[in-house]
Enzyme design. Structure first.
Site, short mmCIF file in Angstrom:
data_model
loop_
_atom_site.label_atom_id
_atom_site.label_comp_id
_atom_site.label_asym_id
_atom_site.label_seq_id
_atom_site.Cartn_x
_atom_site.Cartn_y
_atom_site.Cartn_z
N ARG A 81 0.82 -1.20 0.00
CA ARG A 81 0.00 0.00 0.00
C ARG A 81 0.86 1.26 0.00
O ARG A 81 0.51 2.25 -0.63
CB ARG A 81 -0.91 0.00 1.22
CG ARG A 81 -2.24 0.66 0.97
CD ARG A 81 -2.94 0.92 2.26
NE ARG A 81 -3.39 -0.31 2.90
CZ ARG A 81 -4.65 -0.72 2.88
NH1 ARG A 81 -5.54 -0.01 2.27
NH2 ARG A 81 -5.00 -1.81 3.50
N GLY A 82 1.99 1.19 0.69
CA GLY A 82 2.89 2.33 0.77
C GLY A 82 3.38 2.77 -0.59
O GLY A 82 3.29 3.95 -0.96
#
Lengths: 557, 334
Positions: B273-274
């Protein structure tokens, strides 16, 4: 009759300013235990604008923000809403303000931030220095007065006549101030280590209200001084740094002094103003701030078992009258019991012919005591330097505490560190059998990775705190650290890492005790206890029974 | 409703302002978390954003602000095709809110007076296509947090209670603010926020004085102050609108994707997600700066806000996570 005491004069002046500009100044915190001074103070409160409302720290959201009135709704067959306190401007008095929870503080802050003219008077009855109203509110309210030292004779609060206040209110929008007043106030706030920008803003508005009260159309120097005296002292975090550049070696003041020098001359605060504020600072300011930092960590809204009375689980407490608000539960038996004696009387006046008639006032709410488990984490040094015999004693102590844990609802966890790393030998448990089995398997010998042990303890403490437990650390070691976090040997590096971690555990506000188990107790373990902010016990020759008792007393206190 | 402080008149706090602007450009970024001390202007900025955002077009009677009549949920019984322009919804989620109020519940008034079973939409419906703002997010009660996480993830609010079975779209940008001293946030919730910024009181005396001056001017003569800042606010709004249009044409070259991956790897962030957020935020930022493609300077500027809340804690590093991200960015990107 004697003249009013100094703090009483300040309080009266603050009340007058509040009546002139309620939107800008928001309110005041009054530190006063019950006594003549407080009685006299509360007697003048009705003279503030708006109706007077008193709310307990346990006020419900329906009372604050309004909501559906169930009883009236059912009776009238249409939704009837109760207005909340938020709707109309009022003077809200909160007694026992030191018991306000962070949640309520956030709700009250919202009411204040609406700028609808609420005045909030917090009556802080804190007995200890550790007890104080939440910072979110202290930051928003302009004034802070301590009436504890006011003698009965001096407890007189002289407010201006209502006509004068009305006149000042009318004058307020026209009151102007000199261009550099804002700069002056900001610079003074910075000198006293006040970070929040609400402080200078409040001081500025106070000065304006004071000028309006004194029939001036312009804020004079004396108004600025008085406003600074009223707003800043309770917020100060540092004594002002002297202007002399030679004395700036105090690390805490370096940054500010640089700022002062870079600022243009008009923003250098007036020494007279600084001195006036400094004169009103409490003499134990720094100590107080330190305590406040600590208590904030201990009792903040971190879910760490701070909330003792919930309404979901645990041992039942006596039911209490209340309204169902969707979150609490009705106690049917208690409700019926309250309603029972009145049934005959009520049936006589009842036209609908109901068999059981229950009024809203009969409703009893179920309450439960919510106890959070205490989690005792043993971090045991199993290295070669802690001789094998000591390890056996430590194991015995853990077993003893475990045996008692079941009765006391404590949980116990065991971390052992030896060689290169720390291991969680026993995850939080109440099981005696499991604990004994894991303990027996604990080998000894090798280096002392103290930092790794502390790190493992810190992370376990944080996780368990999030789960609602109340973690405490008992560190059994000789503190002769020689293995770093990454597993490399080196005495100096390992020791400084351990100290850093100890400092962090302290900063998290976790309770701890260091038991020095080396044969010749040294100052290192004592130093570690200081870093942890916990107790230090040197028990070179103690047996398992004594260790367990000592740990129990140290953490209970 | 009190007049919010103009967005462009907020002194400093560039990272926070930028993060809010980026979510306005690309609502898919997943929200902003603002953590900072008391009196640093967190709430001020969020409320100011509401006034800054361009209006949306919605069906006039629709409780969930649908774009066309076809999108309106059945239960709303919409009869008119009337389209209206309304300001982007910014819904406040008060702390003491009940589950009923958030997700919607049986309409008590209609149930009592007409004996009908009808649905009264809650805050999630009102926030659709807009913003949901939670002040003091770290003090929010757990069951509400769970509810929000679920809806924020799926974009749909499903209500199954009191004999009702209702679903409606609930796509919103979550904005949370809080004071870290009052409690930490659960990692699950942290991860749901796309961007996070830590803010502090400005260091320089001059900045502080400017803050006080502007705030005081705003409070004493709101109207004059608003007029003075209207142009600046308008400029930002125009830039946001342009960036929204060019967002999809903004290129993300391969070497930038490689940089994103390298950054996440070096920082040891959990999950992908980062990286994804980093890339999207960089694209929104590039579009905001009117660049045709993302380059390293864009990455450098937004890396901290996209990644700092996804790091694992390093107990020995006393510098904040923002500093750690910036250090790694400097090592990798020069």
């Amino acid at each position: 009759m004697s003249a009013p005491a100094a703090s009483a004069r300040y309080a009266a002046r603050a009340l007058a300013a509040l009546s002139v500009d309620p939107i800008g100044l928001k309110g005041m915190v009054v530190q006063a235990r019950v006594g003549p001074a407080r009685t006299a103070f509360e007697a003048v409160l009705p003279r503030l604008p708006g109706p007077l409302r008193r709310i307990p720290p346990s006020v419900s959201d329906t009372q604050l923000f309004g909501g559906l009135n169930l009883a009236a709704t059912l009776a009238e067959n249409r939704p009837v809403r109760d207005p909340g306190l938020q709707q109309s401007a009022a003077t809200i008095i909160v007694p026992m303000a030191e018991r306000i929870t962070p949640g309520l503080a956030a709700r009250l802050s919202r009411i204040l931030d609406d700028d609808s003219g609420h005045i909030m008077i917090l009556l802080d009855e804190g007995a200890d220095e550790d007890e104080a109203p939440p910072g979110a509110l202290l930051d928003r309210l302009a004034f802070h007065v301590d009436l504890n030292d006011v003698p009965a004779r001096g407890a007189r609060f002289l407010l201006p006549a209502p006509a004068d206040i009305a006149d000042a209110r009318g004058r307020l929008p026209q009151v102007a101030y000199h261009d550099d007043a804002a700069g002056k106030m900001t610079a003074i706030a910075a000198r006293f280590g006040i970070d929040s920008l609400r402080a200078p803003l409040l001081a500025l508005r106070t000065a304006r209200a004071l000028a309006a009260l004194d029939h001036c159309d312009h804020v004079e120097e004396e108004h600025l001084r008085e406003a600074a005296e009223m707003v800043f002292p309770s917020r100060a975090r540092a004594f002002p740094a002297p202007d002399d550049p030679q004395t700036t070696d105090d690390p805490g003041t370096d940054g500010r002094t640089d700022d002062d020098e870079s600022a243009d001359p008009t923003t250098i605060p007036d020494e007279i103003l600084v001195d006036a504020v400094a004169a009103r600072l409490p003499h134990d300011l720094l100590e107080q701030n330190l305590r406040r930092e600590r208590s904030r960590n201990r009792s903040g809204g971190n879910g760490a078992g701070a909330r003792k009375i919930g309404n979901r689980r645990g041992r039942p407490l006596p039911s209490r009258p209340g309204k169902p608000d969707g979150r609490n539960r009705i106690d049917p038996v208690a409700t019926l019991r309250v309603a029972a004696p009145w049934q005959r009387l009520r049936r006589r006046n009842d036209t609908a012919g109901r068999s059981v008639i229950i009024d809203p006032s009969d409703i009893r709410i179920r309450r439960f005591e919510e106890r959070s488990d205490r989690l005792l984490i043993f971090a045991v040094d199993a290295s070669g330097s802690s001789a094998a015999a000591r390890l056996a004693e430590a194991k015995g102590a853990v077993e003893l505490l475990l045996a008692r844990a079941y009765a006391k609802r404590d949980q116990v966890a065991l971390i052992a560190f030896r060689g290169q790393e720390a291991n969680l030998l026993l995850p939080p448990t109440r099981s005696l059998v499991q604990g004994k089995r894991r303990l027996a398997a604990l080998p000894g010998g090798g280096g002392t990775p103290l930092a790794a042990g502390l790190q493992a303890a810190a992370s376990l403490m944080q996780v368990s705190r999030r789960q609602g437990m109340h973690p405490m650390l008992a560190l059994l070691t000789d503190a002769r650290a020689n293995i770093g976090l990454d597993g490399t040997p080196g005495r100096a590096a390992a020791w400084s890492e351990a100290r850093t971690l100890a400092g962090q555990i302290h900063a998290l506000g976790l309770a701890s005790v260091v038991v020095d188990i080396s044969v010749r107790p040294g100052h290192q373990a004592e130093q570690l206890a200081t870093d942890l902010g916990g107790d230090y016990l040197a028990l070179p020759r103690a047996d398992a029974r004594r260790i367990s008792r000592a740990v129990d007393t140290a953490l209970d206190g | 409703m009190t007049q919010p402080f103009p967005f462009s008149a907020i002194v400093g706090q560039e990272q926070m302002k930028l993060a809010l602007i980026l979510t306005a450009i690309d609502p898919g970024l997943g929200g902003v978390l603002v953590f900072g001390d008391r009196g640093t202007g967190k709430s001020t900025a969020v409320r100011a954003l509401a006034a800054l955002l361009p209006p949306i077009t919605a069906v006039s009677d629709c409780p969930v602000n649908s774009e066309s009549r076809g999108d309106c949920p059945d239960w709303a019984e919409i009869t008119s095709d009337n389209l209206v322009k309304r300001p982007t919804p910014v819904v406040d989620l008060p702390l003491g809110v009940t589950e009923d109020r958030v997700s919607g519940a049986l309409d008590i008034e209609r149930a009592l007076t007409r004996g009908e079973k009808a649905f009264e939409p809650g805050l999630l419906a009102a926030a659709n296509r807009g913003y949901l703002y939670i002040d003091e997010v770290n003090l929010l009660e757990d069951h509400i947090v769970d509810l929000l996480l679920d809806v924020a993830q799926s974009g749909v609010n499903a209500v199954e209670r009191e004999g009702l079975s209702i679903r409606h779209p609930a796509r919103f940008v979550l904005i949370g603010s809080g004071n870290p001293e009052e409690g930490e946030l659960r990692p699950q919730l942290l991860d749901r926020f796309g961007l996070s910024v830590d803010i502090a009181t400005p260091d320089s005396i001059d900045d502080r004085i400017e803050v006080i001056r502007r705030r005081d001017a705003f409070e004493t003569d709101t109207k004059a102050f608003m007029t003075r800042w209207r142009r600046a606010d308008g400029r930002i709004r125009k830039k946001i609108m342009t960036a929204r249009d060019t967002l999809h044409q903004t290129e993300a070259p391969d070497d930038i994707l490689r940089d994103c991956a390298a950054l996440s790897l070096a920082l040891g962030t959990d999950g992908l997600r980062g990286e994804l957020t980093l890339m999207r935020a960089a694209r929104a930022y590039a579009a905001f700066k009117a660049a045709a493609r993302i380059d390293r300077s864009h990455l450098r500027n937004i890396a901290a806000m996209a990644l700092s809340h996804r790091l694992r804690r390093d107990p020995l590093d006393e510098a904040g996570s923002t500093t750690r991200v910036n250090r790694v960015v400097k090592d990798l990107l020069g």
